[in-house]
Design a protein around this motif. Sequence first.
Motif, PDB file in Angstrom:
ATOM      1  N   VAL A 142      55.653  21.531 -23.623  1.00 15.57           N
ATOM      2  CA  VAL A 142      55.513  20.142 -24.092  1.00 15.57           C
ATOM      3  C   VAL A 142      55.411  19.143 -22.926  1.00 15.57           C
ATOM      4  O   VAL A 142      54.530  18.283 -22.902  1.00 15.57           O
ATOM      5  N   ASP A 143      56.290  19.251 -21.939  1.00 18.30           N
ATOM      6  CA  ASP A 143      56.263  18.250 -20.853  1.00 18.30           C
ATOM      7  C   ASP A 143      54.974  18.336 -20.037  1.00 18.30           C
ATOM      8  O   ASP A 143      54.431  17.313 -19.616  1.00 18.30           O
ATOM      9  N   ALA A 144      54.493  19.533 -19.819  1.00 16.41           N
ATOM     10  CA  ALA A 144      53.250  19.685 -19.045  1.00 16.41           C
ATOM     11  C   ALA A 144      52.055  19.141 -19.833  1.00 16.41           C
ATOM     12  O   ALA A 144      51.158  18.521 -19.250  1.00 16.41           O
ATOM     13  N   VAL A 145      52.048  19.337 -21.147  1.00 16.45           N
ATOM     14  CA  VAL A 145      50.954  18.780 -21.962  1.00 16.45           C
ATOM     15  C   VAL A 145      51.076  17.255 -22.005  1.00 16.45           C
ATOM     16  O   VAL A 145      50.076  16.527 -21.957  1.00 16.45           O
ATOM     17  N   LEU A 146      52.328  16.752 -22.015  1.00 15.02           N
ATOM     18  CA  LEU A 146      52.546  15.298 -22.011  1.00 15.02           C
ATOM     19  C   LEU A 146      51.974  14.647 -20.743  1.00 15.02           C
ATOM     20  O   LEU A 146      51.485  13.517 -20.785  1.00 15.02           O
ATOM     21  N   ALA A 147      51.997  15.383 -19.640  1.00 15.35           N
ATOM     22  CA  ALA A 147      51.442  14.853 -18.380  1.00 15.35           C
ATOM     23  C   ALA A 147      49.939  14.603 -18.511  1.00 15.35           C
ATOM     24  O   ALA A 147      49.360  13.837 -17.730  1.00 15.35           O
ATOM     25  N   ILE A 148      49.313  15.207 -19.510  1.00 10.86           N
ATOM     26  CA  ILE A 148      47.878  14.994 -19.762  1.00 10.86           C
ATOM     27  C   ILE A 148      47.701  14.013 -20.939  1.00 10.86           C
ATOM     28  O   ILE A 148      47.121  12.946 -20.778  1.00 10.86           O
ATOM     29  N   TYR A 149      48.241  14.378 -22.086  1.00  9.95           N
ATOM     30  CA  TYR A 149      48.021  13.567 -23.296  1.00  9.95           C
ATOM     31  C   TYR A 149      48.814  12.253 -23.284  1.00  9.95           C
ATOM     32  O   TYR A 149      48.512  11.342 -24.062  1.00  9.95           O
ATOM     33  N   GLY A 150      49.801  12.150 -22.406  1.00 13.22           N
ATOM     34  CA  GLY A 150      50.547  10.894 -22.291  1.00 13.22           C
ATOM     35  C   GLY A 150      50.010  10.014 -21.183  1.00 13.22           C
ATOM     36  O   GLY A 150      50.511   8.910 -20.949  1.00 13.22           O
ATOM     37  N   SER A 151      48.997  10.486 -20.473  1.00  7.58           N
ATOM     38  CA  SER A 151      48.492   9.768 -19.302  1.00  7.58           C
ATOM     39  C   SER A 151      47.368   8.789 -19.692  1.00  7.58           C
ATOM     40  O   SER A 151      46.346   9.208 -20.247  1.00  7.58           O
ATOM     41  N   PRO A 152      47.518   7.497 -19.368  1.00  7.57           N
ATOM     42  CA  PRO A 152      46.443   6.536 -19.671  1.00  7.57           C
ATOM     43  C   PRO A 152      45.141   6.913 -18.971  1.00  7.57           C
ATOM     44  O   PRO A 152      44.058   6.730 -19.518  1.00  7.57           O
ATOM     45  N   GLU A 153      45.255   7.487 -17.760  1.00  4.61           N
ATOM     46  CA  GLU A 153      44.050   7.868 -17.004  1.00  4.61           C
ATOM     47  C   GLU A 153      43.320   9.030 -17.696  1.00  4.61           C
ATOM     48  O   GLU A 153      42.106   8.995 -17.889  1.00  4.61           O
ATOM     49  N   ALA A 154      44.083  10.051 -18.069  1.00  4.99           N
ATOM     50  CA  ALA A 154      43.450  11.240 -18.666  1.00  4.99           C
ATOM     51  C   ALA A 154      42.901  10.957 -20.058  1.00  4.99           C
ATOM     52  O   ALA A 154      41.946  11.595 -20.496  1.00  4.99           O
ATOM     53  N   THR A 155      43.498   9.985 -20.775  1.00  3.60           N
ATOM     54  CA  THR A 155      43.057   9.724 -22.153  1.00  3.60           C
ATOM     55  C   THR A 155      42.100   8.529 -22.243  1.00  3.60           C
ATOM     56  O   THR A 155      41.689   8.163 -23.341  1.00  3.60           O
ATOM     57  N   GLU A 156      41.742   7.949 -21.097  1.00  2.00           N
ATOM     58  CA  GLU A 156      40.907   6.734 -21.108  1.00  2.00           C
ATOM     59  C   GLU A 156      39.676   6.878 -22.011  1.00  2.00           C
ATOM     60  O   GLU A 156      39.350   5.980 -22.776  1.00  2.00           O
ATOM     61  N   HIS A 157      38.994   8.028 -21.909  1.00  2.00           N
ATOM     62  CA  HIS A 157      37.757   8.208 -22.681  1.00  2.00           C
ATOM     63  C   HIS A 157      37.948   9.103 -23.902  1.00  2.00           C
ATOM     64  O   HIS A 157      36.968   9.487 -24.542  1.00  2.00           O
ATOM     65  N   LEU A 158      39.182   9.497 -24.179  1.00  5.73           N
ATOM     66  CA  LEU A 158      39.409  10.366 -25.344  1.00  5.73           C
ATOM     67  C   LEU A 158      39.496   9.515 -26.606  1.00  5.73           C
ATOM     68  O   LEU A 158      39.478   8.284 -26.551  1.00  5.73           O
ATOM     69  N   SER A 159      39.606  10.181 -27.751  1.00  8.56           N
ATOM     70  CA  SER A 159      39.518   9.463 -29.027  1.00  8.56           C
ATOM     71  C   SER A 159      40.846   8.849 -29.445  1.00  8.56           C
ATOM     72  O   SER A 159      40.933   8.239 -30.497  1.00  8.56           O
ATOM     73  N   PHE A 160      41.888   9.041 -28.634  1.00 11.09           N
ATOM     74  CA  PHE A 160      43.217   8.550 -29.021  1.00 11.09           C
ATOM     75  C   PHE A 160      43.894   7.854 -27.842  1.00 11.09           C
ATOM     76  O   PHE A 160      43.534   8.059 -26.688  1.00 11.09           O
ATOM     77  N   GLU A 161      44.898   7.044 -28.177  1.00 10.04           N
ATOM     78  CA  GLU A 161      45.731   6.367 -27.173  1.00 10.04           C
ATOM     79  C   GLU A 161      46.686   7.399 -26.572  1.00 10.04           C
ATOM     80  O   GLU A 161      46.918   8.447 -27.183  1.00 10.04           O
ATOM     81  N   PRO A 162      47.274   7.121 -25.397  1.00 15.67           N
ATOM     82  CA  PRO A 162      48.246   8.076 -24.833  1.00 15.67           C
ATOM     83  C   PRO A 162      49.326   8.419 -25.856  1.00 15.67           C
ATOM     84  O   PRO A 162      49.814   7.559 -26.581  1.00 15.67           O
ATOM     85  N   ARG A 163      49.652   9.702 -25.923  1.00 15.74           N
ATOM     86  CA  ARG A 163      50.631  10.180 -26.906  1.00 15.74           C
ATOM     87  C   ARG A 163      52.050  10.073 -26.359  1.00 15.74           C
ATOM     88  O   ARG A 163      52.275  10.174 -25.149  1.00 15.74           O
ATOM     89  N   SER A 164      53.011   9.960 -27.287  1.00 16.45           N
ATOM     90  CA  SER A 164      54.433   9.980 -26.909  1.00 16.45           C
ATOM     91  C   SER A 164      54.888  11.441 -26.795  1.00 16.45           C
ATOM     92  O   SER A 164      54.183  12.360 -27.239  1.00 16.45           O
ATOM     93  N   ARG A 165      56.092  11.618 -26.244  1.00 15.68           N
ATOM     94  CA  ARG A 165      56.625  12.981 -26.138  1.00 15.68           C
ATOM     95  C   ARG A 165      56.789  13.611 -27.516  1.00 15.68           C
ATOM     96  O   ARG A 165      56.526  14.787 -27.715  1.00 15.68           O
ATOM     97  N   GLU A 166      57.223  12.802 -28.470  1.00 20.59           N
ATOM     98  CA  GLU A 166      57.413  13.320 -29.817  1.00 20.59           C
ATOM     99  C   GLU A 166      56.070  13.787 -30.418  1.00 20.59           C
ATOM    100  O   GLU A 166      55.980  14.854 -31.020  1.00 20.59           O
ATOM    101  N   GLN A 167      55.040  12.976 -30.217  1.00 19.60           N
ATOM    102  CA  GLN A 167      53.720  13.362 -30.748  1.00 19.60           C
ATOM    103  C   GLN A 167      53.218  14.649 -30.093  1.00 19.60           C
ATOM    104  O   GLN A 167      52.664  15.524 -30.752  1.00 19.60           O
ATOM    105  N   VAL A 168      53.409  14.745 -28.773  1.00 15.62           N
ATOM    106  CA  VAL A 168      52.949  15.954 -28.077  1.00 15.62           C
ATOM    107  C   VAL A 168      53.745  17.169 -28.571  1.00 15.62           C
ATOM    108  O   VAL A 168      53.179  18.250 -28.770  1.00 15.62           O
ATOM    109  N   GLY A 169      55.042  16.968 -28.804  1.00 16.10           N
ATOM    110  CA  GLY A 169      55.863  18.063 -29.346  1.00 16.10           C
ATOM    111  C   GLY A 169      55.293  18.550 -30.675  1.00 16.10           C
ATOM    112  O   GLY A 169      55.222  19.754 -30.936  1.00 16.10           O
TER     113      GLY A 169
END
Length: 185
Positions: free
Chosen positions: A21-48
């Motif tokens: 979960v924490d390693a995926v959060l480093a991607i899906y929670g990152s404003p830089e990595a999600t800039e062009h994706l279809s969703f806003e940065p995710r919270s830890r709970e959402q990534v879980g």
Amino acid sequence: MYPINRSSARLTLRELDVEDVDAVLAIYGSPEATEHLSFEPRSREQVGQIVARSITAAGETPRTEYALAVVEQTTATLVGFGRLALDPHQQRGATLGFALRPEVWGVGYGVELVQLLLSVGFDDLQLHRIWGARSPLNEASAKTMATVGMVEEGIIREHVLKAGQWRDSVVHAILDREWRATSAA
Ligand SMILES: CC(C)(COP(=O)(O)OP(=O)(O)OC[C@H]1O[C@@H](n2cnc3c(N)ncnc32)[C@H](O)[C@@H]1OP(=O)(O)O)[C@@H](O)C(=O)NCCC(=O)NCCS
């Protein structure tokens, strides 16, 4: 098919684990990595929840979703996330998604990761067509998909609603015979 385990020169695709979960959060929670994706940065709970859903989906029969961890072999750390989702509206078709931690961008991992996903799709799952949709502003994704032989097919107008705005998507796709020709070359 379970479990998936495929390696390239530097990366390995494997099944997700609750410990990721924490390693995926480093991607899906990152404003830089999600800039062009279809969703806003995710919270830890959402990534879980995403990781838990992915693990459940991996055990289903038939399996229609392959959400996979991308591991850097030299450090044995999760540096990315790759996904193939079988398309319910198309025989032997799937969509693909991929993302890496910003710290590892620019060294060719993107191309390696998409090639691994295509290899799972075509060589393991015997798919016929795999496609991905990117933001028109996502140049890194455009070049990555072009480099692996995915053809730009056109635009889906107002495909994604993000931050209250509709956004177009650009579609890239590759067929099984194109993959075999690319792999052979
Ligand atoms: C897209 C992504 C996976 C690319 O990963 P990467 O490891 O940096 O890509 P690579 O080093 O393999 O480079 C692939 C190609 O993209 C080009 N590229 C990489 N970053 C770029 C950028 N910011 N702008 C323009 N081109 C770029 C490279 O020059 C290379 O082109 P080439 O094959 O013609 O030499 C990474 O930027 C990422 O995770 N982005 C956030 C998530 C995302 O947008 N996913 C795609 C969703 S559709």
